[in-house]
Design an enzyme around this catalytic site. Structure first.
Site, PDB file in Angstrom:
ATOM      1  N   HIS A   1       3.455   6.594  -7.008  1.00  0.00           N
ATOM      2  CA  HIS A   1       2.656   7.721  -7.493  1.00  0.00           C
ATOM      3  C   HIS A   1       3.511   8.988  -7.445  1.00  0.00           C
ATOM      4  CE1 HIS A   1      -1.578   9.784  -7.401  1.00  0.00           C
ATOM      5  NE2 HIS A   1      -0.957   9.953  -8.542  1.00  0.00           N
TER       6      HIS A   1
ATOM      7  N   HIS B   1       0.843  -1.204   0.000  1.00  0.00           N
ATOM      8  CA  HIS B   1       0.000   0.000   0.000  1.00  0.00           C
ATOM      9  C   HIS B   1       0.877   1.253   0.000  1.00  0.00           C
ATOM     10  CE1 HIS B   1      -3.733   2.229   1.216  1.00  0.00           C
ATOM     11  NE2 HIS B   1      -2.819   3.071   1.685  1.00  0.00           N
ATOM     12  N   GLU B   2       1.829   1.310   0.922  1.00  0.00           N
ATOM     13  CA  GLU B   2       2.677   2.495   1.030  1.00  0.00           C
ATOM     14  C   GLU B   2       3.555   2.670  -0.210  1.00  0.00           C
ATOM     15  OE1 GLU B   2       2.030   4.563   3.185  1.00  0.00           O
ATOM     16  OE2 GLU B   2       0.896   3.369   4.615  1.00  0.00           O
TER      17      GLU B   2
END
Length: 772
Positions: free
Chosen positions: A563, A556-557
């Protein structure tokens, strides 16, 4: 997930991202894929194998030589705590001079054409130090560094708050946006950046009269103060429940149950069980008798009148603030720059989601009722009460979809690098840190390397627990991407003798600038820091192995990190994760979906032979559907609490909660309880709590429609990188999503689009198998 304020400041620092913790419609067209040409898995490279050794072997941990001329993140200006304060002072003066230049632009048409760029430069100059200070004060083990970072942070944030209400800056920006020729000359990304500044000025009461502006400042200050007290309330201990020894005589957990009974008998009085304790969790899951579970539940959800009053004061202050700036409600104010746009659109999404999740949730609730009937030997189906949920359906830990060997931290990072290589042609490569470059010997530096463009950014991994370090996982954007070769620093204002004083800030900025192979111009390359609290490898214990939930958190991180790396924009304010609150979690949640694929999981092994050929099992706690439905209900509660209803003198937050649970929920409200004072996200995510559910839904749809058939397909990964990640916040998320899914009906992002998303299924509703 993002830990951030509910509204975006004009010159907002990049956000620290931390974890909080899906959907098909026939109108969505599936992008075409050639399923028969699944490419072979790229073998692990030498760099990949080095990552395994680096994070799994104790001797692979980097040496730490303390302060040196290198400076933190290779900024030669940052070698001591005092140097941090000096940098902040230099940046402050430079920002003041740049502010004056922007204001004077009204007298020069050529300068007016540079206003948006200079506003973005001003934002970046301040945020570059503020974001670094935010990291240092949360991660650095040295108290002097932390104190210096705190001082710098507060000093620059105070000036930033002044800029957020600066009439001169507002009027200059208005001249640009309302001039047809100047406005038409803005690129789409520049225009989006300008509109971000404009909306933030509007939210800051910039156009109000002096007396109303004073009221705005007072309300904002009170909201911050009351909000902090409310957050403290939400996590404060609740009074204990009094449990009789006889009430836990048949406790399923014989070991703990025996100890509790002996403790009660020894003290000759009722046993005091504190909410949130191990004993409380054990009773809720293992006590066949209903009475002790009911007592613990009520104790866990009871509030004092003062706690309820504090929340209601917060809600009223927010409503007053919104109406002061011309909005009907705080929700209307908070949503104006989100994908949702308005409370009415959020209602469309949530109403549709509640109806959709209700089908599976009621089915799960019926299964619980059947279990309760059998347990009680009842003649009719009993009602499931709030204290029954964990007993009749104990929460189960999330498990991998296939059988996996113990997974180490090194192999987890190797697998991520290999995944990014397949998807984007990007890999992670360890690079040695210089003395003084990092704040602790555990911190490793990873280059993010694009096969066409070379190094495009850096990830500093501070992954091991140590005394004084905050627990959990977090992503810090220390530096955002932006183009710098057109900064026009020669036009900045100065004063006699300023060169030496301003050199600190200028040199700090210059060290960030790089040429990217094959790309025109000069860019500030992104830099992020990942913080985790894993146990370090030791000679005795060996490599660090990671539980499945922690692997999901790490993925997730890393979704946030990529991004930031790929969001290569010309403007700092739209770079990477600097996008709408209800869009920012899409890339990170999507990364979790990749862990459902055996092909992706095979990347944890150098050959992948024992994993890739397994068939994924879909095992899920059926009560997860109840939790999904409850999260939709909480999102509706958040909207209700931030509507105009709170200004009614008769507003009662407990009654609103009870009416919602009893009219639209599955499990009846328990009289005398008031859970809302423990709903801490009402402050940080006020009126936007729906965002995480919204992004979960979108991520699930993107996974199904774009990736599930061949998750390692480079063509598909490039499309996602090109159509979504590369824009950061520089393009309307609805346009990105409609392009990615080939769904033109989503382009407008109106109520119909929100309703469409609400009809999509979450990942828990069905999982499509991979097709090879």
């Amino acid at each position: 997930m993002l830990a951030r304020s509910a509204s975006r400041a004009l010159l907002q620092p990049a956000r620290r991202i931390s974890r909080l913790r899906q959907c098909t419609s026939p109108r969505i067209k599936t992008p075409s894929r050639r399923l028969a040409t699944v490419a072979p898995t790229i073998p692990a490279s030498t760099d990949d194998l080095e990552l395994v050794a680096l994070f799994d072997q104790p001797q692979g941990r980097s040496a730490f030589a303390g302060p040196s001329s290198t400076g933190i993140f290779q900024h030669s200006q940052l070698t001591t705590p005092a140097s941090f304060t000096a940098l902040a002072d230099s940046t402050l003066v430079r920002a003041q001079l740049l502010t004056e230049r922007i204001i004077r632009a009204r007298d020069n048409r050529h300068e007016l054409g540079k206003v948006v760029k200079n506003l973005d430069r001003l934002s970046d100059a301040l945020c570059g130090v503020i974001d670094l200070a935010e990291l240092v004060r949360n991660a650095h083990p040295d108290a002097e560094w932390v104190e210096s970072a705190n001082t710098s942070y507060e000093k620059l944030c105070e000036f930033m708050n002044v800029l957020n209400t600066h009439v001169g800056l507002y009027e200059v920006l208005r001249d640009v946006l309302y001039n047809p020729e100047l406005s038409a000359a803005l690129s789409p990304e520049a225009r989006e950046t300008a509109l971000i500044f404009w909306r933030d000025f509007e939210k800051s009461a910039i156009a109000l009269s002096p007396d109303k502006k004073e009221r705005f400042v007072s309300l904002s200050s009170n909201i911050l103060s009351v909000g902090r007290d409310f957050v403290n309330d939400s996590s404060s201990p609740r009074p204990p429940a009094s449990i009789m020894a006889s009430e836990i005589a048949d406790l399923k957990d014989k070991g703990m149950g025996s100890r509790l009974r002996r403790q009660a008998l020894f003290t000759q009085r009722e046993l005091l069980v504190y909410p949130g304790s191990h004993q409380a969790h054990m009773i809720m899951r293992s006590a066949p008798s209903e009475e002790p579970r009911k007592k613990v539940y009520i104790a866990s959800h009871t509030s004092t009148p003062e706690q309820v009053a504090r929340l209601e004061t917060l809600l009223r202050l927010r409503a007053e603030l919104a109406q002061l700036v011309g909005r009907d409600s705080y929700s209307g104010m908070a949503l104006s720059d989100k994908m949702a746009k308005s409370p009415e659109n959020v209602k469309q999404f949530l109403d549709t989601s509640l109806e959709r999740t209700g089908v599976s949730a009621r089915r799960a609730l019926h299964a619980l009722s059947v279990r309760k009937q059998a347990h009680l030997n009842a003649s009719t189906l009993p009602i499931i009460q709030a204290w029954d949920r964990d007993f009749y359906c104990p929460p189960e830990p999330r498990l991998p979809p296939v059988a996996l060997p113990p997974l180490t931290l090194g192999r987890t990072i190797m697998a991520l690098s290999r995944l990014f290589k397949h998807m984007y042609g990007i890999s992670l490569r360890h690079v040695k840190v210089e003395p003084g470059e990092v704040w602790h010997s555990d911190v490793h530096k990873l280059e993010v390397v694009d096969e066409d463009h070379g190094v495009i950014g850096w990830i500093y991994a501070d992954l091991f627990a140590r005394p004084g370090k905050a627990p959990g996982a977090a992503h810090y954007t220390v530096r955002c991407s932006r183009r710098t070769d057109d900064d026009d620093e020669s036009g900045d204002l100065t004063f006699d003798g300023a060169d030496n004083f301003l050199r600190l800030s200028r040199d700090f900025e210059a060290a960030k600038r790089h040429r990217i192979r094959g790309r025109e111009g000069e860019y500030q390359l992104p830099l992020v820091v990942l913080l985790c609290d894993f146990s370090p490898p030791t000679a005795a214990r060996g490599a660090t192995t990671i539980d499945w939930p922690d692997i999901m958190t790490f993925y997730h991180e890393m979704g946030h990190a990529m991004h930031s790396m790929i969001g290569r924009t010309e403007y700092h304010n739209v770079a990477g994760t600097r996008c709408a609150t209800d869009f920012v979690e899409l890339p990170s949640i999507l990364m979790e979906h990749f862990l459902t694929s055996p092909r992706v999981l095979s990347l944890f092994e150098t050959d992948g032979s024992s994993i890739a050929n397994q068939t994924a099992n879909h095992h899920e706690d059926p009560c997860h559907h109840i939790d999904d439905h409850t999260n939709v209900l909480l999102s509706i509660l958040d909207q209700n609490y931030h509507s105009t209803a709170v200004l009614d003198p008769k507003f009662d937050s407990t009654s609103v909660l009870a009416n919602l649970q009893n009219s639209r929920g599955l499990i009846p409200h328990v009289a005398g309880t008031s859970f809302q004072t423990q709903f801490g996200h009402l402050f940080g995510y006020g009126a936007t709590y729906y965002s995480y559910l919204f992004d979960r839904t979108i991520a699930s749809q993107v996974w199904r429609r774009v990736f599930v058939q061949d998750p390692l397909n480079r063509e598909t990964g490039e499309k996602y990188k090109r159509d979504v990640l590369s824009f950061g916040g520089g393009k309307d998320p609805w346009l990105m999503l409609s392009t990615l899914l080939n769904a033109p009906e989503l382009e407008t992002g109106d109520a119909a689009a929100m309703r469409e998303v609400g009809e999509w299924r979450l990942a828990s509703d069905d999982v499509m198998p991979e097709r090879h």
